[in-house]
Design a protein around this motif. Sequence first.
Motif, short mmCIF file in Angstrom:
data_model
loop_
_atom_site.label_atom_id
_atom_site.label_comp_id
_atom_site.label_asym_id
_atom_site.label_seq_id
_atom_site.Cartn_x
_atom_site.Cartn_y
_atom_site.Cartn_z
N PHE A 93 15.20 9.49 -12.09
CA PHE A 93 14.78 8.76 -10.90
C PHE A 93 14.13 7.41 -11.23
O PHE A 93 13.93 6.57 -10.35
CB PHE A 93 13.79 9.61 -10.08
N LYS A 94 13.81 7.17 -12.48
CA LYS A 94 13.03 5.99 -12.85
C LYS A 94 13.60 4.67 -12.34
O LYS A 94 12.85 3.83 -11.83
CB LYS A 94 12.86 5.94 -14.37
N PRO A 95 14.92 4.42 -12.43
CA PRO A 95 15.45 3.14 -11.91
C PRO A 95 15.15 2.94 -10.43
O PRO A 95 14.85 1.82 -9.99
CB PRO A 95 16.95 3.24 -12.18
N ASN B 67 16.99 0.44 2.65
CA ASN B 67 18.31 0.59 2.02
C ASN B 67 18.21 1.38 0.71
O ASN B 67 19.08 2.20 0.41
CB ASN B 67 18.94 -0.78 1.78
N ILE B 68 17.15 1.12 -0.06
CA ILE B 68 16.96 1.86 -1.32
C ILE B 68 16.75 3.35 -1.03
O ILE B 68 17.31 4.22 -1.70
CB ILE B 68 15.77 1.29 -2.13
N GLU C 199 0.80 -1.22 0.00
CA GLU C 199 0.00 0.00 0.00
C GLU C 199 0.84 1.28 0.00
O GLU C 199 0.33 2.36 -0.27
CB GLU C 199 -0.99 -0.02 1.17
N MET C 200 2.14 1.14 0.26
CA MET C 200 3.03 2.31 0.17
C MET C 200 3.37 2.63 -1.28
O MET C 200 3.79 3.76 -1.58
CB MET C 200 4.33 2.04 0.94
N ARG C 201 3.20 1.69 -2.16
CA ARG C 201 3.68 1.89 -3.54
C ARG C 201 3.03 3.06 -4.23
O ARG C 201 3.64 3.72 -5.07
CB ARG C 201 3.48 0.59 -4.34
N ARG C 202 1.79 3.35 -3.89
CA ARG C 202 1.08 4.46 -4.53
C ARG C 202 1.71 5.81 -4.16
O ARG C 202 1.45 6.82 -4.82
CB ARG C 202 -0.39 4.44 -4.13
N HIS C 203 2.49 5.84 -3.08
CA HIS C 203 3.01 7.11 -2.58
C HIS C 203 4.39 7.48 -3.14
O HIS C 203 4.74 8.65 -3.18
CB HIS C 203 3.09 7.08 -1.05
N TYR C 204 5.19 6.50 -3.53
CA TYR C 204 6.58 6.79 -3.88
C TYR C 204 6.71 7.77 -5.04
O TYR C 204 7.56 8.67 -5.02
CB TYR C 204 7.33 5.50 -4.22
N THR C 205 5.88 7.59 -6.08
CA THR C 205 5.98 8.47 -7.24
C THR C 205 5.85 9.93 -6.82
O THR C 205 6.58 10.81 -7.30
CB THR C 205 4.90 8.13 -8.28
N ASN C 206 4.95 10.19 -5.89
CA ASN C 206 4.72 11.57 -5.46
C ASN C 206 5.78 12.08 -4.50
O ASN C 206 6.13 13.26 -4.53
CB ASN C 206 3.33 11.69 -4.83
N TYR C 207 6.30 11.21 -3.65
CA TYR C 207 7.38 11.64 -2.76
C TYR C 207 8.58 12.14 -3.56
O TYR C 207 9.30 13.04 -3.12
CB TYR C 207 7.83 10.50 -1.84
N PHE C 208 8.80 11.54 -4.72
CA PHE C 208 9.99 11.89 -5.50
C PHE C 208 9.63 12.43 -6.89
O PHE C 208 10.39 12.30 -7.83
CB PHE C 208 10.91 10.66 -5.59
N THR D 270 11.39 2.14 -9.95
CA THR D 270 11.13 0.73 -10.29
C THR D 270 11.49 -0.19 -9.14
O THR D 270 10.73 -1.10 -8.78
CB THR D 270 11.92 0.35 -11.55
N ARG D 271 12.64 0.04 -8.54
CA ARG D 271 13.07 -0.80 -7.41
C ARG D 271 12.14 -0.63 -6.21
O ARG D 271 11.82 -1.60 -5.52
CB ARG D 271 14.51 -0.44 -7.03
N LEU D 272 11.70 0.60 -5.97
CA LEU D 272 10.81 0.85 -4.84
C LEU D 272 9.48 0.10 -4.98
O LEU D 272 8.96 -0.44 -4.01
CB LEU D 272 10.53 2.35 -4.69
N VAL D 273 8.93 0.08 -6.18
CA VAL D 273 7.61 -0.54 -6.35
C VAL D 273 7.70 -2.05 -6.57
O VAL D 273 6.69 -2.74 -6.48
CB VAL D 273 6.82 0.11 -7.50
N GLU D 274 8.90 -2.55 -6.82
CA GLU D 274 9.04 -4.00 -7.01
C GLU D 274 9.53 -4.72 -5.77
O GLU D 274 9.32 -5.93 -5.63
CB GLU D 274 10.01 -4.27 -8.18
N SER D 275 10.17 -4.02 -4.86
CA SER D 275 10.71 -4.67 -3.67
C SER D 275 9.61 -5.16 -2.74
O SER D 275 8.58 -4.51 -2.57
CB SER D 275 11.62 -3.70 -2.90
N GLU D 276 9.81 -6.31 -2.14
CA GLU D 276 8.86 -6.87 -1.17
C GLU D 276 9.48 -7.01 0.21
O GLU D 276 8.95 -7.71 1.07
CB GLU D 276 8.36 -8.23 -1.67
#
Length: 329
Positions: free
Chosen positions: A297-299, A315-316, A282-291, A302-308
């Motif tokens: 920033f795209k790489p 660390n990211i 549920e955090m994934r929807r927020h990362y795009t807006n935080y940054f 991608t890592r932020l929304v794919e990590s589990e």
Amino acid sequence: MVKIGNVEIGEFPLLLAPMEDVSDPPFRAVCKENGADLMFTEFISSEGLIRNAEKSVQKLDIYDYERPIGIQIFGDKIESMREAAAIAEEAQPEMIDINYGCPVKKVACKGAGAGILLDIPKMQKMTEEIVKQVSLPVTVKTRLGWDDSTIRIVEVAKRLQDVGIQALTIHGRTRKQMYKGEADWTKIAEVKNHSDIHIPIFGNGDIDSPEKALEYKNKYGVDGIMIGRAAIGYPWIFNEVKHFLKTGSKLPVPAMADRVAVAKKHLNFSVEWKGELTGIFEMRRHYTNYFRGIPNFKPFRTRLVESESHLELINILDEISETFEEVYA
């Protein structure tokens, strides 16, 4: 000073909109720290509450640092809404808010949310029963109407005020518009400036900058503004608006260290409150807006929304802070 019942919420309060799957305690925590004056829970199903459904009951979680806060409920059955209001009152919020604005099909087409705008007498009766049921102030969030041919928002406001609500938030779109087109604040102003209306009127829709907040405050005369989508991943908007209203100058954009620190806090609380799997998802929807707006920033996105993994995400985020520190200090 704007008051809802006996609850003081500031000279020109900024409200955080109740947004499903967004306005949970982790998100509210970072918005409160960054200047939100009044917040509401995600809307809670009245049927879910009276049946003790886990997801509905969890949404009653509120924390002292969030206060003042309202619990928002929705439903299409008067008796269920009355019972749900009593249950919500036991969680000890400052107010009970009724959702008469949700436009999504599964809610509105069953007669709840914005669907009740097609039956204003029922809307009035439901509100009256909830006001009678609870000792807390009752507030309402609604839309202008179902469509352009059913806009009776001044009448709605007067009827709801007559049965005892103590504040009204109006989203300046019809149900048919969903979130498309421009919000019509002239209709909100008609309510605010009507001689029979004496409760606080808050405007909602399209406020996404300090400049627009000041323009709409001056142009439409509302008692405060509710901010929704513009706060997702950008809780700084509340303090930015407050600073601009007070000084006429803009705060600098958040430094990368600030963005990462808030994103970390949000993530940690999300994992703590919902568990690692759901909290991360549920955090994934927020990362795009935080940054948002960060070049190259795209790489990282991608890592932020794919990590589990919670630890991997931390660390990211640390890596992001180090990579962009000099550019966005």
